[in-house]
Design an enzyme around this catalytic site. Sequence first.
Site, PDB file in Angstrom:
ATOM      1  N   THR A  74      -9.014 -38.973 -18.655  1.00  9.55           N
ATOM      2  CA  THR A  74      -9.447 -40.189 -19.350  1.00  9.55           C
ATOM      3  C   THR A  74      -8.345 -41.240 -19.265  1.00  9.55           C
ATOM      4  O   THR A  74      -8.595 -42.405 -18.924  1.00  9.55           O
ATOM      5  CB  THR A  74      -9.800 -39.883 -20.822  1.00  9.55           C
ATOM      6  OG1 THR A  74     -10.850 -38.912 -20.846  1.00  9.55           O
ATOM      7  CG2 THR A  74     -10.239 -41.130 -21.561  1.00  9.55           C
ATOM      8  N   SER A 201      -7.437 -33.636 -13.740  1.00 10.79           N
ATOM      9  CA  SER A 201      -7.275 -33.085 -15.073  1.00 10.79           C
ATOM     10  C   SER A 201      -7.041 -31.578 -14.991  1.00 10.79           C
ATOM     11  O   SER A 201      -7.787 -30.866 -14.316  1.00 10.79           O
ATOM     12  CB  SER A 201      -8.527 -33.367 -15.905  1.00 10.79           C
ATOM     13  OG  SER A 201      -8.368 -32.830 -17.207  1.00 10.79           O
ATOM     14  N   HIS A 203      -7.338 -29.187 -17.324  1.00 14.02           N
ATOM     15  CA  HIS A 203      -8.208 -28.236 -18.037  1.00 14.02           C
ATOM     16  C   HIS A 203      -9.558 -28.017 -17.361  1.00 14.02           C
ATOM     17  O   HIS A 203     -10.346 -27.189 -17.810  1.00 14.02           O
ATOM     18  CB  HIS A 203      -8.370 -28.622 -19.516  1.00 14.02           C
ATOM     19  CG  HIS A 203      -9.332 -29.744 -19.799  1.00 14.02           C
ATOM     20  ND1 HIS A 203     -10.642 -29.516 -20.161  1.00 14.02           N
ATOM     21  CD2 HIS A 203      -9.177 -31.082 -19.773  1.00 14.02           C
ATOM     22  CE1 HIS A 203     -11.244 -30.684 -20.376  1.00 14.02           C
ATOM     23  NE2 HIS A 203     -10.373 -31.645 -20.141  1.00 14.02           N
ATOM     24  N   CYS A 328     -25.735 -36.607 -28.215  1.00 12.41           N
ATOM     25  CA  CYS A 328     -26.309 -36.830 -29.534  1.00 12.41           C
ATOM     26  C   CYS A 328     -25.661 -38.059 -30.131  1.00 12.41           C
ATOM     27  O   CYS A 328     -24.468 -38.075 -30.414  1.00 12.41           O
ATOM     28  CB  CYS A 328     -26.035 -35.633 -30.437  1.00 12.41           C
ATOM     29  SG  CYS A 328     -26.885 -34.154 -29.898  1.00 12.41           S
TER      30      CYS A 328
HETATM   31  C1  LIG Z   1     -13.673 -34.053 -17.975  1.00 14.02           C
HETATM   32  C2  LIG Z   1     -13.768 -35.272 -17.138  1.00 14.02           C
HETATM   33  C3  LIG Z   1     -12.996 -36.405 -17.400  1.00 14.02           C
HETATM   34  C4  LIG Z   1     -12.068 -36.496 -18.593  1.00 14.02           C
HETATM   35  O1  LIG Z   1     -10.952 -35.668 -18.407  1.00 14.02           O
HETATM   36  P1  LIG Z   1      -9.964 -35.354 -19.646  1.00 14.02           P
HETATM   37  O2  LIG Z   1      -8.773 -34.749 -18.983  1.00 14.02           O
HETATM   38  O3  LIG Z   1     -10.713 -34.393 -20.503  1.00 14.02           O
HETATM   39  O4  LIG Z   1      -9.662 -36.639 -20.312  1.00 14.02           O
HETATM   40  C5  LIG Z   1     -13.101 -37.481 -16.555  1.00 14.02           C
HETATM   41  N1  LIG Z   1     -13.919 -37.466 -15.509  1.00 14.02           N
HETATM   42  C6  LIG Z   1     -14.697 -36.401 -15.207  1.00 14.02           C
HETATM   43  C7  LIG Z   1     -15.571 -36.430 -14.024  1.00 14.02           C
HETATM   44  C8  LIG Z   1     -14.648 -35.272 -16.018  1.00 14.02           C
HETATM   45  O5  LIG Z   1     -15.419 -34.230 -15.736  1.00 14.02           O
END
Ligand SMILES: *Cc1c(COP(=O)(O)O)cnc(C)c1O
Length: 386
Positions: A74, A201, A203, A328
């Site tokens: 993000t 990202s 995670h 939601c």
């Molecule tokens: C999960 C996700 C994000 C956000 O990533 P975070 O590290 O959770 O802020 C952005 N873009 C896509 C395509 C995602 O799947």
Amino acid sequence: MPARVYLDYHATTPVDPRVLEAMLPFFGPKFGNAASRSHSFGWEAEKAVELARKRVASLAGAEAREIVFTSGATESDNLAIKGVAESRRANGNHVVTMATEHKAVLDPVRRLERSGMEVTVLPPEKDGLLDLTRLRGAIRSDTVLVSVMYANNEIGVVQPIGEIGAICRQAGVWFHCDAVQAFGKIPVDVERDHIDLMSMSAHKMYGPKGVGALYVRRRAPRVALQPQMDGGGHESGLRSGTLNVPGIVGFGEACELCARESEAEAARVGALRDRLKAKIQAELPGASVNGSMEHRLPGNLNLSFEGVDSEALLMSLPDVALSTGSACSSAAVEPSYVLRALGAGDAAAHSSVRFGLGRFTTPEEVDYAAARVVEAVRKLRALTPA
Ligand SMILES: *Cc1c(COP(=O)(O)O)cnc(C)c1O
């Protein structure tokens, strides 16, 4: 059977035990601040961060100095989009993106629009793919940035990123790619794909939450970026703030594991996904796939179950972790804007379920989930008159 099955790998992934192992010392004796230049606690942390930077860069086909660590994708998306818009204001005032992007891209773009920027949001084709002729037609002389994701987080559709990158490069427009869902799952290469900025990202690829990176091209051509966080001048001045050393170490380890294992993993996970799809569709009529099956992440399946409300379906499956694309809001359940953009009607959008498979998914879990879904859909259909 385990008490519950996790099939929501697009939302987040479990931390690989090897990643956790690599992180632990940095919560313990190796607690130094990577910016401390005057003692060995700092040097130790800095060395670990620089190794992680090399590993992230290597998996992306980038150089280590082109990786900026952030708090997640993000933040990376915000930094790329706002940072380019601000630094190139003199060159132009127009940004191009797609309707199926993640909110972490769409919302910063909308904010730019409110501040006077012009924005073109391209619709996808019915299969979720971007039509390249449409993209060429949207780029203008005052366009400064195109932002298109590598792979979609709801329908798993993989865009023709190399071709999109080539079009942007030729037009002299920076190309930002949110590669969160693709990175570590399928081969991503900023050189081959002509990517100028790329969000990642940890995670979503078996690393910890709260850490990510932005790739910022430093060579041929060099991308200039306005920082969005001012402070100590960390990360070459592009992202101030004390580095999350344990998180970054985990991210690096996660990249190293993906580099070694993702090819075999993609084959295994893809076969499991196909097995899940075959089992469900063999038992249930009116279970249709959303998005291209051919251009798709191996771990993704998105199905609409005719005549079934997907919220009700998930509610009746408390031991299987799945997701609907719906959000939601306080008053109502909004159908997925991604499926809407594909041209899906209300009914199809309200009956869609996302299955996300990954590293720790087993054949037994797939068979169990398929059986549970089939049973639940039959029950719900029996309750509702056609
Ligand atoms: C999960 C996700 C994000 C956000 O990533 P975070 O590290 O959770 O802020 C952005 N873009 C896509 C395509 C995602 O799947």
